[in-house]
Structure formats: C-alpha cells, structure tokens
Scaffold this active site. Structure first.
Site, mmCIF file in Angstrom:
data_model
loop_
_atom_site.group_PDB
_atom_site.id
_atom_site.type_symbol
_atom_site.label_atom_id
_atom_site.label_comp_id
_atom_site.label_asym_id
_atom_site.label_seq_id
_atom_site.Cartn_x
_atom_site.Cartn_y
_atom_site.Cartn_z
ATOM 1 N N ASP A 68 0.834 -1.209 0.000
ATOM 2 C CA ASP A 68 0.000 0.000 0.000
ATOM 3 C C ASP A 68 0.865 1.254 0.000
ATOM 4 O OD1 ASP A 68 0.699 -0.838 2.696
ATOM 5 O OD2 ASP A 68 -0.631 0.737 3.439
ATOM 6 N N ASP A 99 8.890 4.152 -1.345
ATOM 7 C CA ASP A 99 8.171 3.661 -0.163
ATOM 8 C C ASP A 99 6.926 2.893 -0.570
ATOM 9 O OD1 ASP A 99 7.381 3.267 2.445
ATOM 10 O OD2 ASP A 99 6.700 5.323 2.759
ATOM 11 N N GLU A 133 0.097 -0.911 5.917
ATOM 12 C CA GLU A 133 1.156 -0.347 6.746
ATOM 13 C C GLU A 133 1.005 1.161 6.868
ATOM 14 O OE1 GLU A 133 5.027 1.349 7.968
ATOM 15 O OE2 GLU A 133 3.900 1.744 6.131
ATOM 16 N N GLU A 134 0.549 1.797 5.791
ATOM 17 C CA GLU A 134 0.416 3.246 5.789
ATOM 18 C C GLU A 134 -0.865 3.720 6.478
ATOM 19 O OE1 GLU A 134 2.793 4.998 5.061
ATOM 20 O OE2 GLU A 134 3.945 4.218 3.374
ATOM 21 N N GLU A 162 11.874 -0.898 4.120
ATOM 22 C CA GLU A 162 11.528 0.512 4.305
ATOM 23 C C GLU A 162 12.687 1.403 3.862
ATOM 24 O OE1 GLU A 162 8.760 1.806 5.073
ATOM 25 O OE2 GLU A 162 7.594 0.191 5.980
#
Length: 375
Positions: A68, A99, A133-134, A162
């Site tokens: 994501d 990212d 994750e975001e 990351e």
C-alpha cells in the site's frame, strides 16, 4: 531494463492506496510461486496479506514490506503521473517508488537469483507482505504475526525494505525504533466573560505552568542506541474563536517518542504526577502506537553491513531515528529486525522517485544478505 526495474514499474502502476492492494500482491505471488514458494494468502477485514515460505527447516529469514501507498495528493502538481512509472534523468518516478515498491521488487529479484544458485539452500526464506502499513495497521502485519504464532512459526531474522537510506542506498540501516505513546489531555475550567475573570476559570491559564513543566522534564538520557525520550505537543484547542469569552475547557494533544530506558507505564505515571502538582481538573485519553525495539550488533546486522560494504564499498551507519514501522510488531516476538531500503528523501512527497541504479544495487545487497545469513 533490468528485472528489478521492470517489476518495480509493474507494482507502481497499480494505484494501491491503503488498504487496497489493487493486484500488487498477485504480481509478487506469481513470481514467488514460480521459484517454489508455498503461498498463504491471509485476508483480514479489507486488508490483503500473504505469507510465503521456501524451505522446510532451519533458521527462518523473512523479507517484510507493504504494497500500500499513501495518496498521491494533487496529481496536477506532479511532473509525471503518479501511477504511470516514468524514467527521467536516471530516476524512476511514481508513488511508491521509494516507499516501498522499489524495495519489494529488489527483494523478489534478489531471492530469485539466490534460489537459482542455491536451490537446496540451508534454512527457510519467507515473505511477509501487507497492504495496511500506511493506514491504521490493525489488519496487516499485526494479524499475520498472530497467525504465525498460532501456527508455531517463529521468524529468526527479518529485513524490512523501508526506505532507510539518507544520501545513498545503504548508508543507513535502522536497527531499532523508538516507542510511541500518545495522549489527549482535557482540562476543565469555567466559561465566563473576559471582563469578569474572577467569575470564571481559564483552562489555558491553568494548564500553562504544567505544560511548561512537561516540556522541560528530563524523561531519560537515552543510551548508546537511542536519543533521550522526547515529549512534543502536537495540537492545542480551546474556545470558540471569539475574543470576549473565557473558554470552559481546553484540549492538548501530545506524543512521546521514547527509548528503551523507560516504558509507557512510567511515562504515564510521571505525567499524572506533574499534572496533579498543579491541582488541575483534568482527564487523559492514552493510546499506544508501538513499543521500542532494538537489534544490537549480531548475525543480521553483520550480514547487512557486510553486504553493503561488498556491493557499495561504503560503511553503513546504524540508526534508530524516524517514525514507527511494522518492525515494531515483528520484533516483539524476539526476532532480529532491521530496515534497509532506498533513499527516503522523497517519500510521501509529490514527485516521489528513486535512482534506477539504486534498485539494482539494493537487489544485489539483499542477495548478499541472503548469502551471508545462509552461508
């Protein structure tokens, strides 16, 4: 076009805004299937995750990451369309380039190369991938770790892709992260007319000395790996915006980024002690975003440091700075965790980009990490 660049472009072309994976994981699963990985799709709520494993026994090394991305923002402000990956002046542009779709692509191609050369490698290689994750990070890595624990699968080493690097790929490794504790403080006063302050209680005036004490409190001194714990006020609100009314209450939002020298219980206790000294009528709503974790020098850190040195010829820096990551969920099970990925200069920004050469370098670094772990 290298295999890594081609895969990165395929992933970037999918508008996988949290929590919609938008087919990214299917692309990765297809590649991993072809080299013999056992795939376990794990959907929790509206979040797609998968766990993939190659090998039957021995130490377990996992690549971890997320498909994501954050929203693109004003797409008209981009020099290129955010979900149409474009190469310009040696850079790959697109949302997620740094990212962290570039890192995901590098993980896959590094693993393909390693397994081709070592089909009967020692130990096990795994992928832990989420599409949350975001966002709120509730149905992603946290739930996958619960699944692994229930199935008695323990990760020994984990590398997250990351974007940890600062100036060039590999110059910084995150071998830990600070904990994060949030508070919403409400101070009760008494509303009144500003011309008659003796008939009111101004909550802003009442809380100001306490806030000064909190801002100047020394929470700890940090240690060799972590800076001292930081207290920051992120928002204050009171009143209705008029000039002639003393507000009846005030709200203060604050955050601790804390080291391994303390814990959330001690921080909460000290905050209450300071507020109580000032005899305030208050309440606090606490929320905890993540525990601190640290992977000291050892097998995983050494494998990464040596891989960077061999590939890039540079000495890397170990750091625990920055925000939280999904590493906080994985490290709680005793796993050695590091974050090693592209340069983070443009993450979450308009015109997010990564050097094309960095993707190939990163793939080679990951390949060398695998060799070091399983040699």
């Amino acid at each position: 076009m290298s295999n890594t660049l081609e895969l990165a472009k395929s992933l970037i072309s999918k508008p996988s805004i949290t929590p919609d994976d938008h087919g990214c994981q299917a692309i990765m699963i297809d590649r991993l299937n072809k080299i013999g990985f056992e795939i376990h799709p794990l959907k929790f709520g509206d979040v797609d995750n998968f766990w993939a494993v190659h090998g039957d026994s021995g130490p377990l090394f996992a690549f971890a990451g997320h498909t994501d991305v954050v929203p693109a923002g004003d797409e008209n402000a981009w020099n290129t369309k955010p979900f149409e990956p474009t190469i310009k002046d040696g850079y790959l542009y697109g949302r997620g380039a740094a990212d962290m779709k570039g890192g995901l692509a590098s993980m896959v191609t590094a693993t393909e190369k390693f397994i081709k050369e070592n089909p009967n490698h020692k130990g096990r290689i795994a992928f832990l991938i989420t599409s949350d994750e975001e966002g709120v990070a509730v149905n992603g890595t946290l739930k996958v770790m619960d699944y692994l624990k229930a199935n008695e699968q323990n990760i020994d080493y984990c590398l997250l892709g990351e974007p940890s690097s600062t100036s060039s790929t590999g110059d910084v490794i995150k071998n830990g992260r600070r904990g994060s504790l949030n508070g919403v403080l409400k101070i009760n006063g008494k509303q009144g007319h500003v011309a008659y302050p003796h008939l009111a209680k101004n909550p802003i005036h009442l809380v100001s000395p306490a806030l000064d004490d909190l801002c100047n409190q020394e929470w700890d001194n940090g240690n060799d790996y972590f800076p001292a714990t930081s207290f920051q006020i992120s928002n204050m609100h009171s009143g209705d915006g008029v000039t002639n009314v003393i507000p009846g209450d005030a709200q203060v939002k604050f955050n601790f980024r804390y080291s391994t020298e303390t814990n959330k219980e001690n921080l909460q206790k000290k905050v209450h002690e300071i507020l109580d000294i000032h005899n305030l009528d208050y309440s606090i709503e606490w929320s905890h975003s993540g525990y601190p974790f640290l992977t000291p020098k050892g097998a995983l850190v050494s494998a990464c440091v040596e891989a960077i040195k061999k590939t890039k010829g540079i000495d890397t820096e170990l750091s625990t700075s920055g925000g939280t990551s999904d590493g906080r969920f994985i490290a709680q099970e005793g796993t050695q965790v590091v974050e090693l990925g592209p340069v983070n200069a443009t993450i979450h920004q308009i015109n997010e980009s990564v050097l094309v050469q960095d993707l190939d370098d990163l793939s080679e670094i990951y390949y060398q990490v695998l060799r070091n772990i399983f040699s």
